[in-house]
Structure formats: C-alpha cells, structure tokens
Motif scaffolding. Structure first.
Motif, short mmCIF file in Angstrom:
data_model
loop_
_atom_site.label_atom_id
_atom_site.label_comp_id
_atom_site.label_asym_id
_atom_site.label_seq_id
_atom_site.Cartn_x
_atom_site.Cartn_y
_atom_site.Cartn_z
N ARG A 51 5.19 10.02 -3.56
CA ARG A 51 3.95 10.40 -3.83
C ARG A 51 2.67 9.34 -4.32
O ARG A 51 2.30 8.94 -3.32
CB ARG A 51 3.89 11.14 -4.80
CG ARG A 51 4.09 12.76 -4.25
CD ARG A 51 4.68 13.46 -6.32
NE ARG A 51 2.69 14.11 -6.43
CZ ARG A 51 2.39 14.32 -7.60
NH1 ARG A 51 3.35 14.87 -8.46
NH2 ARG A 51 1.27 14.83 -8.67
N PHE A 52 3.19 8.55 -5.28
CA PHE A 52 2.72 7.11 -4.76
C PHE A 52 2.39 5.88 -4.33
O PHE A 52 1.58 5.87 -4.06
CB PHE A 52 4.06 6.30 -6.24
CG PHE A 52 3.99 4.63 -6.21
CD1 PHE A 52 2.08 4.63 -7.23
CD2 PHE A 52 3.92 3.83 -5.89
CE1 PHE A 52 1.85 3.21 -7.27
CE2 PHE A 52 3.48 2.99 -6.75
CZ PHE A 52 2.39 2.81 -7.00
N GLU A 53 3.67 5.81 -3.28
CA GLU A 53 3.44 4.96 -1.87
C GLU A 53 2.56 5.67 -1.54
O GLU A 53 1.46 5.03 -0.63
CB GLU A 53 4.84 5.62 -0.81
CG GLU A 53 5.46 4.57 -1.67
CD GLU A 53 7.03 4.32 -1.11
OE1 GLU A 53 7.27 5.40 0.24
OE2 GLU A 53 7.75 3.72 -1.72
N ALA A 54 2.04 7.28 -1.22
CA ALA A 54 1.16 7.97 -0.15
C ALA A 54 -0.13 8.00 -0.45
O ALA A 54 -1.17 7.36 0.16
CB ALA A 54 1.23 9.57 -0.22
N SER A 55 0.25 8.21 -2.08
CA SER A 55 -1.28 7.83 -2.74
C SER A 55 -2.50 6.39 -2.88
O SER A 55 -2.51 6.22 -2.62
CB SER A 55 -1.15 8.29 -3.72
OG SER A 55 -0.42 7.42 -5.21
N ARG A 56 -1.10 5.29 -2.42
CA ARG A 56 -1.46 4.05 -2.55
C ARG A 56 -1.70 3.48 -1.23
O ARG A 56 -2.43 3.00 -1.03
CB ARG A 56 -0.17 3.15 -2.73
CG ARG A 56 -0.31 1.72 -3.06
CD ARG A 56 0.46 1.16 -3.35
NE ARG A 56 1.33 1.12 -2.72
CZ ARG A 56 3.07 0.46 -2.56
NH1 ARG A 56 3.08 -0.30 -4.07
NH2 ARG A 56 4.16 0.46 -2.01
N LYS A 57 -0.86 4.49 -0.18
CA LYS A 57 -2.21 4.06 1.18
C LYS A 57 -2.98 4.71 1.39
O LYS A 57 -4.49 3.98 2.34
CB LYS A 57 -0.72 5.27 2.06
CG LYS A 57 0.20 4.00 2.55
CD LYS A 57 0.72 5.40 4.04
CE LYS A 57 2.66 4.81 3.41
NZ LYS A 57 3.18 6.04 4.49
N VAL A 58 -3.09 5.39 1.04
CA VAL A 58 -4.85 6.19 0.48
C VAL A 58 -6.01 4.95 0.34
O VAL A 58 -6.49 4.75 0.71
CB VAL A 58 -5.02 7.27 -0.07
CG1 VAL A 58 -6.93 7.25 0.26
CG2 VAL A 58 -4.65 8.41 0.98
N ARG A 59 -5.48 4.49 -1.05
CA ARG A 59 -6.20 3.23 -1.89
C ARG A 59 -6.25 1.59 -1.27
O ARG A 59 -7.46 1.61 -1.08
CB ARG A 59 -5.36 3.74 -3.59
CG ARG A 59 -5.99 4.45 -4.01
CD ARG A 59 -5.52 4.53 -5.69
NE ARG A 59 -4.13 4.07 -5.89
CZ ARG A 59 -3.54 4.75 -6.32
NH1 ARG A 59 -3.52 6.31 -6.39
NH2 ARG A 59 -2.22 3.61 -6.60
N ALA A 60 -4.75 1.83 -0.86
CA ALA A 60 -4.93 0.42 0.30
C ALA A 60 -5.62 -0.04 1.17
O ALA A 60 -6.12 -1.00 1.63
CB ALA A 60 -3.60 0.49 0.39
N HIS A 61 -5.69 0.90 2.52
CA HIS A 61 -6.34 0.32 3.59
C HIS A 61 -8.04 0.62 3.10
O HIS A 61 -8.73 1.11 2.58
CB HIS A 61 -6.25 1.51 4.07
CG HIS A 61 -6.55 2.50 4.71
ND1 HIS A 61 -6.07 3.70 3.92
CD2 HIS A 61 -7.60 3.44 4.95
CE1 HIS A 61 -7.01 5.16 4.10
NE2 HIS A 61 -7.34 4.08 4.43
N PRO A 62 -8.61 -0.49 4.00
CA PRO A 62 -10.28 -0.17 3.79
C PRO A 62 -10.91 0.56 4.16
O PRO A 62 -10.52 0.48 5.20
CB PRO A 62 -10.91 -2.03 4.28
CG PRO A 62 -9.46 -1.74 5.74
CD PRO A 62 -8.26 -1.20 4.61
#
Ligand SMILES: [Zn+2]
Length: 67
Positions: A51-62
């Motif tokens: 979950r953490f990794e997936a939500s971080r993916k959403v935040r991480a890409h520009p």
C-alpha cells in the motif's frame, strides 16, 4: 509483555501513518491508475508495505501542472 511490536511494516490503523497510504491520483494519468489498482489490491490483501509503495508511486511521478 504481551504486545511485542514485531510488525515488519507500520501498523495500518495509526492515524499518524495515514498519509503514507494516501494518494491523490490525477484523472487520466495511466501511472496513477495503475498505482491505484495496486493500492486497492494491497488494501484488500492487508499488505501495508505494498500500500505504501503504491501510494508513493502516485506521489512520486511528475505531473504537469500547466496542462
Ligand atoms: Zn499520475
């Protein structure tokens, strides 16, 4: 003595950690859509790390704010 903290990932129901799992997907963004699918699947499975990794993916890409 009874409750030893042996979680490999942060507990899910602590409010202070909630933002880690928050994601603000941008409509029409494929990367967001894919990550949100992952996020939902991980949520169902109770997998906090995913979950953490997936939500971080959403935040991480520009995202381009000007479009
Ligand atoms: Zn996106």
């Amino acid at each position: 003595m009874t409750t030893q903290q042996r979680y490999p990932e942060p507990p899910i129901d602590l409010p202070i950690d909630a933002w880690l799992y928050e994601a603000n997907p941008v409509p029409g963004c494929r990367q967001c859509a894919a990550a949100m699918r992952e996020l939902r699947r991980a949520k169902k499975a109770g997998d906090a790390t995913k979950r953490f990794e997936a939500s971080r993916k959403v935040r991480a890409h520009p995202h381009r704010a000007s479009e």
